[in-house]
Enzyme design. Sequence first.
Site, mmCIF file in Angstrom:
data_model
loop_
_atom_site.group_PDB
_atom_site.id
_atom_site.type_symbol
_atom_site.label_atom_id
_atom_site.label_comp_id
_atom_site.label_asym_id
_atom_site.label_seq_id
_atom_site.Cartn_x
_atom_site.Cartn_y
_atom_site.Cartn_z
ATOM 1 N N ASP A 309 2.258 6.187 -0.505
ATOM 2 C CA ASP A 309 2.542 7.463 0.129
ATOM 3 C C ASP A 309 3.571 7.244 1.233
ATOM 4 O O ASP A 309 3.443 6.325 2.043
ATOM 5 C CB ASP A 309 1.249 8.033 0.703
ATOM 6 C CG ASP A 309 1.436 9.408 1.307
ATOM 7 O OD1 ASP A 309 1.758 10.340 0.560
ATOM 8 O OD2 ASP A 309 1.246 9.544 2.527
ATOM 9 N N GLU A 338 7.012 7.084 -2.550
ATOM 10 C CA GLU A 338 7.903 8.147 -2.097
ATOM 11 C C GLU A 338 8.992 7.518 -1.232
ATOM 12 O O GLU A 338 8.698 6.975 -0.164
ATOM 13 C CB GLU A 338 7.132 9.179 -1.289
ATOM 14 C CG GLU A 338 6.102 9.958 -2.087
ATOM 15 C CD GLU A 338 5.355 10.952 -1.215
ATOM 16 O OE1 GLU A 338 5.459 12.159 -1.480
ATOM 17 O OE2 GLU A 338 4.672 10.504 -0.278
#
Length: 648
Positions: A309, A338
């Site tokens: 994340d 990400e």
Amino acid sequence: MAALITACDPGQQTFCFDEMTYSPSETVFKLFAPADAKCVVVVGEDSLPMTQMADTIWTATAKGDQKGKTYEFVVNGQASPGVFAKAVTVNGQKGVILDMSETNPEGWAADKPVTRDYNDIVVYEMHHRDFSVARPDAEHPGKFLALTEPWAIDHLTTLGVNAVHILPSYDYGSVDETRLDEPQYNWGYDPVNYNVPEGGYSTDPYDPQARIREFKQMVQALHKAGIAVILDVVYNHTFNIDNSNFQRTYPDYYYRKVATTPDGSPSAYSNGSGCGNETASEKPMMRKFMIESVKYWVNEYHIDGFRFDLMGVHDIVTMNEIRKALDEINPNIFIYGEGWSAGSCGLPNEQLGMKANIPQMPRIAAFSDDIRDALRGPFSDDTQGAFLAGLPGMEESLKAGIAGMVEHPQVDYSKVNYSKEPYALEPTQMMAYVSCHDDMCLVDRLKASIKGIDDLQTDDLHFNSNGAGKIENRKSVNSQLIRLDLLAQTAVFTSQGVPFMLSGEELLRDKKGVHNSFESPDSINQLNWENKTRYPQVFDYYKNLIALRKAHPAFHLGKASLVRQHLEFLPVEGDCLVAYRLKDHAGGDEWQDIIVVLNANREAKTVSIPEGQYTVVCMDGKIDASGLGEVSGDKVQVAPQSALIIHN
């Protein structure tokens, strides 16, 4: 800090941030805490003072068999289970001393990782509760064990995905495990105990062993079906600061701060995560924590991959050290994340795991917002469409995504929406997707961005004449929404990147138009399993599309050199139209040439192709690898808002 690094070399196996080592004769505790702190460990009812091994390393030993007892580290009056608890009480408030071998399900020693080349991976992102809570025949709805049940395994294997990305499954803070009979929901991006499974997904959060054993049973069942398990990890921030285990053991060490005072001294917590804090991966002990944590999930729980994340909050050195550490265990462990942050970080972008820095992180992949937004429109505006809406200007961005965001002589990166140069060294460093948990799902986005698109919820349903069983929806066969849904996924699954899909998209999932459903109720987030029989052509298309990709190496070449050699974009006339050829038995494919045409226009389009005799395997919302017909000549017509795939 010299003594700290000497005592806690991040390359060593020994934990030093905190550690509980159990044996029947004694349990040894170690803790990383300030040199001038007062440190105590409370084991059951007994309070044991800790002594210093080095300037920031504290230790205590509890004699005798302590198995089953709780423990807490108390640093200057602040109590916590430490940062590396492996078992906890309900809501993660205290650590628990266990013999971890007793948490292994039968046959666990024989469980093996799912070994698969990166270019062969097909990822299915799911939230435990979403997937199973509304399934009528689920014995354990919303729990880890739901993924051990035959219906779940059958659905995944029939669909053809071979890796499940499970949303955060560690112990997180926003769901009260003592009130699971009341409506509660969260995605879980609020970490508390990073190395313990979430009790809300177990059948008994009060039993410290249950969540561990049931998580392992889930992994075991998926592995037996040939499905890899990818864990979503959120090391970039904690649930909050004051109550975090990091802060309660070593205040301010694990977090980044930025200067807000005239003298330039760090005084405010940096917020690159958008959650009020960001962790400092560049600090030796935070880096070590991240490395040891992923290693622990691999060694104890047999995890096959990790999704990071907000990877753009972590520094490049740490991400590469994680890659190196996992390679020593199993080089097939897949890492992606990400490639951005949610705000300005306390380190400059040049040092962070941003998408643009992926060339500095070999064998780590990043999500491609380029292909995502080229297809459906920008993240910042749910009502703005793009290629799927018939709006021109995104063709080059789509081509870059089809090529896996690698350098390609026919892709002009100056015209690509975000990445003005290739960010992937190899196509397996690009995650191809059109929607995920964090945003509108595909159906909702199509409804929000395309005026006048049909609403499937108002379609007339028709039952079979015998009144029992299969539901049919005759109108939906030619539904504009379905055509565009299938067109979008055809672009994703025939691209050279690693394909990624949100759970339920194969069921025409919607979330009632909610963009950020992180704490919305089940009525918004749950999968609608009735859609599997209501719109069977959608599931069949997804299933056959995935099977087509897996069966033909031309669609997943895996190497940038092969992509440049075999992928040729064909000239087209007009906007919202992309065509390409995978030529000369690409990747050793049995088919000599494969031509893919993506037409987002509301009218049929004619495309020039190399003259020949071709078999049609995809057209008008249907896929059949054995053939749907034949075409010949140097031109082919493509139906409105659909994909055409042919081969010779």
